[in-house]
Design a protein around this motif. Structure first.
Motif, PDB file in Angstrom:
ATOM      1  N   GLU A 130       5.861 -58.755  10.695  1.00 11.29           N
ATOM      2  CA  GLU A 130       5.058 -58.938  11.906  1.00 11.29           C
ATOM      3  C   GLU A 130       5.939 -58.990  13.154  1.00 11.29           C
ATOM      4  O   GLU A 130       5.573 -58.442  14.201  1.00 11.29           O
ATOM      5  N   ILE A 131       7.103 -59.624  13.047  1.00 10.72           N
ATOM      6  CA  ILE A 131       8.037 -59.643  14.181  1.00 10.72           C
ATOM      7  C   ILE A 131       8.492 -58.221  14.490  1.00 10.72           C
ATOM      8  O   ILE A 131       8.505 -57.798  15.650  1.00 10.72           O
ATOM      9  N   TRP A 132       8.839 -57.456  13.447  1.00 11.64           N
ATOM     10  CA  TRP A 132       9.252 -56.064  13.671  1.00 11.64           C
ATOM     11  C   TRP A 132       8.122 -55.252  14.290  1.00 11.64           C
ATOM     12  O   TRP A 132       8.360 -54.393  15.153  1.00 11.64           O
ATOM     13  N   ASP A 133       6.879 -55.495  13.870  1.00 15.83           N
ATOM     14  CA  ASP A 133       5.745 -54.773  14.434  1.00 15.83           C
ATOM     15  C   ASP A 133       5.592 -55.086  15.925  1.00 15.83           C
ATOM     16  O   ASP A 133       5.348 -54.179  16.730  1.00 15.83           O
ATOM     17  N   ILE A 134       5.740 -56.349  16.285  1.00 16.75           N
ATOM     18  CA  ILE A 134       5.660 -56.732  17.703  1.00 16.75           C
ATOM     19  C   ILE A 134       6.765 -56.038  18.497  1.00 16.75           C
ATOM     20  O   ILE A 134       6.527 -55.488  19.577  1.00 16.75           O
ATOM     21  N   LEU A 135       7.969 -56.036  17.962  1.00 14.17           N
ATOM     22  CA  LEU A 135       9.075 -55.370  18.652  1.00 14.17           C
ATOM     23  C   LEU A 135       8.820 -53.872  18.770  1.00 14.17           C
ATOM     24  O   LEU A 135       9.144 -53.261  19.799  1.00 14.17           O
ATOM     25  N   ALA A 136       8.224 -53.261  17.733  1.00 14.04           N
ATOM     26  CA  ALA A 136       7.890 -51.834  17.801  1.00 14.04           C
ATOM     27  C   ALA A 136       6.901 -51.576  18.931  1.00 14.04           C
ATOM     28  O   ALA A 136       7.035 -50.600  19.687  1.00 14.04           O
ATOM     29  N   PHE A 137       5.911 -52.448  19.069  1.00 15.05           N
ATOM     30  CA  PHE A 137       4.950 -52.300  20.163  1.00 15.05           C
ATOM     31  C   PHE A 137       5.642 -52.415  21.512  1.00 15.05           C
ATOM     32  O   PHE A 137       5.455 -51.566  22.401  1.00 15.05           O
ATOM     33  N   ILE A 138       6.444 -53.450  21.690  1.00 17.53           N
ATOM     34  CA  ILE A 138       7.125 -53.652  22.972  1.00 17.53           C
ATOM     35  C   ILE A 138       7.963 -52.421  23.318  1.00 17.53           C
ATOM     36  O   ILE A 138       7.885 -51.884  24.423  1.00 17.53           O
ATOM     37  N   LYS A 139       8.744 -51.952  22.361  1.00 15.88           N
ATOM     38  CA  LYS A 139       9.616 -50.798  22.605  1.00 15.88           C
ATOM     39  C   LYS A 139       8.816 -49.532  22.906  1.00 15.88           C
ATOM     40  O   LYS A 139       9.285 -48.677  23.664  1.00 15.88           O
ATOM     41  N   SER A 140       7.630 -49.422  22.336  1.00 15.02           N
ATOM     42  CA  SER A 140       6.822 -48.214  22.552  1.00 15.02           C
ATOM     43  C   SER A 140       6.371 -48.071  24.002  1.00 15.02           C
ATOM     44  O   SER A 140       5.973 -46.985  24.424  1.00 15.02           O
ATOM     45  N   THR A 141       6.448 -49.142  24.774  1.00 18.74           N
ATOM     46  CA  THR A 141       6.003 -49.107  26.168  1.00 18.74           C
ATOM     47  C   THR A 141       7.112 -48.692  27.133  1.00 18.74           C
ATOM     48  O   THR A 141       6.842 -48.464  28.308  1.00 18.74           O
ATOM     49  N   TRP A 142       8.344 -48.611  26.642  1.00 16.23           N
ATOM     50  CA  TRP A 142       9.472 -48.293  27.512  1.00 16.23           C
ATOM     51  C   TRP A 142       9.639 -46.784  27.684  1.00 16.23           C
ATOM     52  O   TRP A 142       9.367 -46.010  26.756  1.00 16.23           O
ATOM     53  N   PRO A 143      10.162 -46.363  28.820  1.00 20.08           N
ATOM     54  CA  PRO A 143      10.519 -44.949  28.986  1.00 20.08           C
ATOM     55  C   PRO A 143      11.608 -44.560  27.973  1.00 20.08           C
ATOM     56  O   PRO A 143      12.386 -45.414  27.519  1.00 20.08           O
ATOM     57  N   GLU A 144      11.682 -43.294  27.660  1.00 19.30           N
ATOM     58  CA  GLU A 144      12.636 -42.802  26.657  1.00 19.30           C
ATOM     59  C   GLU A 144      14.078 -43.208  26.983  1.00 19.30           C
ATOM     60  O   GLU A 144      14.846 -43.568  26.097  1.00 19.30           O
ATOM     61  N   ARG A 145      14.461 -43.147  28.235  1.00 15.71           N
ATOM     62  CA  ARG A 145      15.835 -43.515  28.620  1.00 15.71           C
ATOM     63  C   ARG A 145      16.165 -44.945  28.192  1.00 15.71           C
ATOM     64  O   ARG A 145      17.245 -45.228  27.696  1.00 15.71           O
ATOM     65  N   MET A 146      15.224 -45.854  28.358  1.00 15.81           N
ATOM     66  CA  MET A 146      15.443 -47.254  27.976  1.00 15.81           C
ATOM     67  C   MET A 146      15.462 -47.405  26.459  1.00 15.81           C
ATOM     68  O   MET A 146      16.262 -48.170  25.921  1.00 15.81           O
ATOM     69  N   ARG A 147      14.597 -46.677  25.764  1.00 19.94           N
ATOM     70  CA  ARG A 147      14.598 -46.735  24.297  1.00 19.94           C
ATOM     71  C   ARG A 147      15.919 -46.204  23.757  1.00 19.94           C
ATOM     72  O   ARG A 147      16.468 -46.744  22.806  1.00 19.94           O
ATOM     73  N   GLU A 148      16.437 -45.172  24.402  1.00 20.44           N
ATOM     74  CA  GLU A 148      17.723 -44.607  23.982  1.00 20.44           C
ATOM     75  C   GLU A 148      18.852 -45.624  24.198  1.00 20.44           C
ATOM     76  O   GLU A 148      19.710 -45.806  23.332  1.00 20.44           O
ATOM     77  N   THR A 149      18.854 -46.287  25.327  1.00 22.36           N
ATOM     78  CA  THR A 149      19.862 -47.316  25.594  1.00 22.36           C
ATOM     79  C   THR A 149      19.759 -48.438  24.573  1.00 22.36           C
ATOM     80  O   THR A 149      20.769 -48.891  24.028  1.00 22.36           O
ATOM     81  N   GLN A 150      18.546 -48.864  24.274  1.00 22.00           N
ATOM     82  CA  GLN A 150      18.338 -49.947  23.313  1.00 22.00           C
ATOM     83  C   GLN A 150      18.787 -49.529  21.914  1.00 22.00           C
ATOM     84  O   GLN A 150      19.385 -50.316  21.184  1.00 22.00           O
ATOM     85  N   ARG A 151      18.548 -48.283  21.530  1.00 21.80           N
ATOM     86  CA  ARG A 151      19.029 -47.779  20.227  1.00 21.80           C
ATOM     87  C   ARG A 151      20.559 -47.840  20.172  1.00 21.80           C
ATOM     88  O   ARG A 151      21.138 -48.164  19.140  1.00 21.80           O
TER      89      ARG A 151
END
Length: 163
Positions: A130-151
């Motif tokens: 459930e924690i991972w699911d919440i984090l997946a939701f949060i990350k899904s709202t970010w622009p690709e550039r931010m998701r790439e930085t976070q990866r």
């Protein structure tokens, strides 16, 4: 330099030191998976976020007002998890552990004892998935550039951890 700038700089310094100390070896349990599992559900995460996180971090992930300024008890208001916040600056293991064990435990495990975190532990309320699911939701709202930085931050954690 204004008081606001000094407080912001102090907060950034504390968080930076905390992240560094945490990634160099926190003493509490590490997640079985140091990065977002592929089977995470953005849809389930959105519902879980609404039920468990939105009351503090905002329905639109906007955080509390004046989230960079300490409250009377010294803790900081809940930060935004949208693109205006700093959540995307952290790798998956840190985000997972901060959520599961709470901010105070995460900070103390990394040697920061003079910071009052208001983030509670969700270990008794949410499963790891459930924690991972919440984090997946949060990350899904970010622009690709931010998701790439976070990866990239997540990969850095894994390299330091040897996973």
């Amino acid at each position: 330099m204004t008081r606001s700038h000094i407080l912001t700089f102090g907060f950034i310094l504390i968080v930076g030191v905390s992240v560094l100390a945490f990634t160099l070896g926190a003493t509490f349990e590490k997640p079985n998976i140091a990065k977002q599992p592929e089977k995470s559900s953005v849809e389930a995460g959105e519902m879980l976020y609404a039920e468990n996180c939105a009351s503090c971090h905002g329905v639109q992930l906007e955080g509390e007002p004046n989230w960079r300024s300490p409250k009377d008890d010294g803790s900081l208001p809940a930060p935004p998890h949208d693109r205006t916040g700093h959540t995307w600056h952290h790798g998956d293991a840190l985000l997972f552990n901060y959520t599961k064990f709470g901010g105070q435990a995460a900070l103390e495990a990394s040697g920061v004892t003079n910071f009052n975190s208001g983030m509670p532990s969700f270990a008794d309320l949410l499963s790891d998935q459930e924690i991972w699911d919440i984090l997946a939701f949060i990350k899904s709202t970010w622009p690709e550039r931010m998701r790439e930085t976070q990866r990239g931050r997540t990969l850095g954690e894994q390299m330091e951890d040897g996973t």
